[in-house]
Design an enzyme around this catalytic site. Structure first.
Site, PDB file in Angstrom:
ATOM      1  N   SER A 594     -87.736 -54.233 -29.979  1.00 53.32           N
ATOM      2  CA  SER A 594     -86.457 -54.133 -29.286  1.00 53.32           C
ATOM      3  C   SER A 594     -86.250 -55.363 -28.401  1.00 53.32           C
ATOM      4  O   SER A 594     -86.192 -56.480 -28.916  1.00 53.32           O
ATOM      5  CB  SER A 594     -86.391 -52.824 -28.500  1.00 53.32           C
ATOM      6  OG  SER A 594     -85.081 -52.559 -28.062  1.00 53.32           O
ATOM      7  N   ASP A 669     -80.673 -47.636 -37.495  1.00 56.64           N
ATOM      8  CA  ASP A 669     -80.873 -47.835 -36.059  1.00 56.64           C
ATOM      9  C   ASP A 669     -79.513 -47.789 -35.363  1.00 56.64           C
ATOM     10  O   ASP A 669     -78.727 -48.725 -35.457  1.00 56.64           O
ATOM     11  CB  ASP A 669     -81.554 -49.185 -35.825  1.00 56.64           C
ATOM     12  CG  ASP A 669     -82.042 -49.378 -34.401  1.00 56.64           C
ATOM     13  OD1 ASP A 669     -81.465 -48.735 -33.498  1.00 56.64           O
ATOM     14  OD2 ASP A 669     -82.978 -50.160 -34.194  1.00 56.64           O
ATOM     15  N   HIS A 701     -84.221 -46.448 -34.395  1.00 56.90           N
ATOM     16  CA  HIS A 701     -84.851 -47.480 -33.568  1.00 56.90           C
ATOM     17  C   HIS A 701     -86.356 -47.257 -33.415  1.00 56.90           C
ATOM     18  O   HIS A 701     -87.100 -48.204 -33.172  1.00 56.90           O
ATOM     19  CB  HIS A 701     -84.172 -47.500 -32.198  1.00 56.90           C
ATOM     20  CG  HIS A 701     -84.459 -48.721 -31.391  1.00 56.90           C
ATOM     21  ND1 HIS A 701     -84.238 -50.009 -31.862  1.00 56.90           N
ATOM     22  CD2 HIS A 701     -84.958 -48.882 -30.132  1.00 56.90           C
ATOM     23  CE1 HIS A 701     -84.581 -50.896 -30.929  1.00 56.90           C
ATOM     24  NE2 HIS A 701     -85.022 -50.242 -29.881  1.00 56.90           N
TER      25      HIS A 701
END
Length: 724
Positions: A594, A669, A701
């Site tokens: 991320s 995601d 995600h």
């Protein structure tokens, strides 16, 4: 002879240790839960202050139960409800008590929507007559008892409903709810993700009014994701997602009067152009609602007191910041309607006491350290309970202090991470302690002195299991980088030899206010780092500028330039560690997920003379692709700060790639869209740069489900071994 016998037993003892510590961690063991810790699920302190409830799972019968325990003896008192006695459900996964603790909401068959939201079948269990009532035939969201326990409010299909538990009648409060258009009482995607709450309604103390936020997301741009599934044709998930600089939901605040069946929109005494309502909460006065309003830049926060009878408003607190203000859940109203509030206004997060008109009575905590959690206020002893990093920013301790800021007492006594769950009357607390070498230990403590009364759970079985493995110590230190002493840990191979050279693998997240260097027990990734250390890698983590718990200036230095100072710090740290005699400076890699993937990409591109390899999982590759609330909090809008967005975007630095690069993402995601990776892939291709990548179909995600997580880590491990 005695000396020789003694020596023999010492030799036997150490031989046994060496023999025992021969097992090496496998990836399969990490991801099948082999090193899972034992905890206390859904802990609830009963209002009598002498008992607590927990959610227990019986593996033999595959059933769940809510069991009641005595604080003083830790003995089980009774089972309040077990799914084994309920024909309607095989299990329940969570519970909530009514205020009088005579009724319990149970949930089963939950279906996740986004990170925090879900749909489920909800029932009300009556402890007295053991009856079970289904709240709705359809799956609903966020059912919540009225304070008197006679009603339940919930959201169904974006509309707010109230069920009367005495009559069984359900009343529909709103009628305009529509998917991807109007939401009543539930947050939209960006509020849920970035303001961290789902239920956007609240009961007043007299159970006769409900305040709720309405979201009109009609003009918010839509994002769509293909869902491949197993059918012949794919489907699409379409949802409203405001990217940086785009239009947000138009929010409005409303109060529904149950007795008159009328709804009034709240109008505060200030004109806002583009704003958020990140929190609402009724005060102890059943006619006074508090609401926090925040401007789009999130550097102005107003606390309003709204009179539901007169529909008038009073601005009691207005905070401003040169960068941004973090929203917290620490607002607490005392009996005299004064309130407790937390703020970074003196440069560190601290506790403040204000009167009902917003006039400062006193600053409760003070110092060059952060309050990291607020546990509550005991009006009988006039004490505030909180957690802080006063004992070092990588540690957490539990404290009490008088409301006037005097008589501060440290209630935890072990160095590491301490967290507390207090009994309702603040006579006891259950302390959860861990550090880098000690798995979570749960103890019953006296709230006045902090003295340990009894050990509840200590995860000794996990400690015994790990004693058979060849593990390395996590060594904490600081490193002087770019004028700052940065927190750092290092894991070396267990058979480390300072005369040899080892490849260096760096892990980090680096996002604003985050912390990855903490003196706490292993997460699953820590076992992976042990796996890598056992194969000859040195693993380090450095929390650079922009991370949390070292004051506002340290955290907010990255304002308007995400990815500049954080990347500089990782590159410089890698250079310094690479100069150590036992590090092979030609073999330095970095990875992240991320925000950490955004960082690892930038580090490999911008630091191509330092890093030879990087892995980026679900990375942001341009902040133009990310949501309004998070991105604009730190960057303002792209229209205002185009250079800040573009200069530190990995997409704009692909021409610098020299090393080995692995890029991974889930196609479903909803948070960091796979668009980020696709745009970076295209930029790399057009720059004629070779790299490796993989897309995990229909994964969000977190990239998990079935064999997915194991496959992901096998792929990353293989890439590291082959390229570092």
């Amino acid at each position: 002879m005695k000396y020789q016998k003694y020596s023999f037993y010492i030799l036997l003892f150490f031989t046994s240790i060496l023999t025992a510590q021969t097992e090496v961690i496998s990836l399969e063991a990490i991801w099948n839960g082999e090193f899972r810790t034992d905890g206390m699920d859904a802990l609830h302190s009963m209002s009598n202050g002498q008992q607590y409830a927990v959610l227990n799972f019986d593996r033999a019968s595959r059933s769940t139960s809510i069991d009641l325990y005595d604080y003083n003896t830790l003995q089980k008192v009774k089972t309040l409800v077990s799914s084994s006695n309920l024909d309607e459900m095989a299990y329940f996964s969570d519970y909530n008590f009514s205020n009088d603790e005579q009724k319990i909401i149970l949930v089963t068959n939950q279906e996740p929507i986004y990170r925090r939201s879900s749909l489920g079948d909800y029932y009300v269990y009556n402890i007295l007559d053991k009856s079970l009532t289904l709240i709705s035939e359809e799956k609903i969201q966020e059912p919540t008892f009225s304070p008197n326990g006679n009603k339940v409010a919930f959201v169904l299909n974006n509309n707010l409903f109230i069920k009367d538990l005495n009559s069984g009648k359900t009343t529909q409060v709103t009628f305009d709810g529509e998917k991807n258009k109007i939401i009543n009482g539930i947050t939209d995607w960006v509020y849920e993700e970035e303001f961290a709450f789902v239920r956007a309604f609240d009961w007043n103390a007299d159970s006769n009014k409900i305040a709720y936020i309405r979201f009109d997301e009609t003009n918010v741009p839509e994002f769509s994701m293909d869902v491949y599934g197993t059918d012949l044709y794919q489907t699409q998930q379409v949802f409203k997602y405001p990217k940086a600089g785009e239009q947000n939901s138009v929010v409005s605040l409303h109060i529904y009067d149950i007795e008159t069946n009328e709804t009034a929109e709240v109008k505060v005494g200030k004109s806002y152009n583009d704003f958020y309502i990140p929190r609402i909460k009724w005060t102890n006065n059943s006619d006074i609602l508090s609401a926090q309003f925040m401007n789009r830049h999130q550097n102005e926060l107003d606390l309003w007191m709204i009179n539901a009878k007169s529909n008038s408003s009073n601005l009691v607190l207005a905070e401003t910041d040169k960068a941004y203000i973090d929203v917290t859940d620490n607002l607490t109203f005392l009996k005299d309607n004064s309130f407790i509030w937390t703020s970074e206004k003196d440069g560190y997060n601290h506790i403040y006491h204000y009167n009902s008109n917003g006039e400062l009575i006193n600053q409760v905590t003070n110092g060059n350290w952060e309050v990291t959690d607020y546990y509550g206020y005991n009006d009988k002893t006039n004490s505030v309970f909180y957690q802080s990093v006063e004992n070092g920013s990588i540690n957490r301790d539990v404290y009490s202090i008088k409301l006037n800021g005097k008589k501060k007492t440290r209630l935890s006594n072990l160095n590491g991470t301490n967290d507390a769950d207090f009994s309702a009357d603040f006579s006891y607390f259950i302390n959860t302690f861990s550090n880098a070498s000690t798995p979570p230990k749960y103890t019953l403590n006296d709230a006045a002195s902090g003295k340990v009364i009894r050990v509840i759970k200590d995860n000794q079985s996990l400690s015994n299991k790990l004693s058979n493995y060849k593990l390395s110590e996590k060594e904490f230190s600081t490193i002087a980088v770019n004028g700052n002493d940065l927190n750092m840990w290092m894991i070396k191979p267990a058979d480390f030899d300072s005369s040899k050279q080892y490849p260096l693998f760096m892990t980090q997240y680096s996002g604003p206010g985050s912390q990855y260097v903490s003196n706490s027990w292993n997460g699953t990734n820590d076992y992976w780092y042990q796996f890598l250390a056992a194969r000859g890698y040195i693993v380090i983590c450095v929390d650079g500028r922009g991370t949390g718990f070292k004051g506002a200036d340290f955290k907010k230095v990255t304002q308007k330039e995400l990815g500049k100072y954080e990347v500089e710090d990782q590159i410089e740290a890698a250079k310094q560690i690479g100069n150590l005699p036992y590090i092979d400076a030609g073999r330095i890699g970095i990875w992240g997920w991320s925000y950490g993937g955004f960082m690892s990409s930038n580090c490999l591109f911008k630091g191509n003379d330092v890093f030879s390899m990087a892995i980026a999982v679900a990375p942001v590759t341009s902040w133009r692709f990310y949501d309004t609330i998070y991105t604009e909090r730190y960057m303002t809008t792209p229209q205002e700060n185009a250079n800040g967005y573009d200069y530190n975007s990995p997409i704009n630095h692909v021409d610098k790639l020299k090393g080995d690069f692995l890029l991974l993402h889930g196609s479903a995601d909803d948070n960091v869209h796979v668009q980020n990776t696709m745009r970076l892939v295209e930029a790399l291709i057009q720059a004629d740069k070779q790299f490796d990548w993989a897309i995990y179909p229909d994964k969000n995600h977190g990239i998990y489900g079935g064999n997915t997580r194991l496959h992901l880590y096998k792929k990353m491990t293989e890439f590291i071994i082959n390229n570092l």
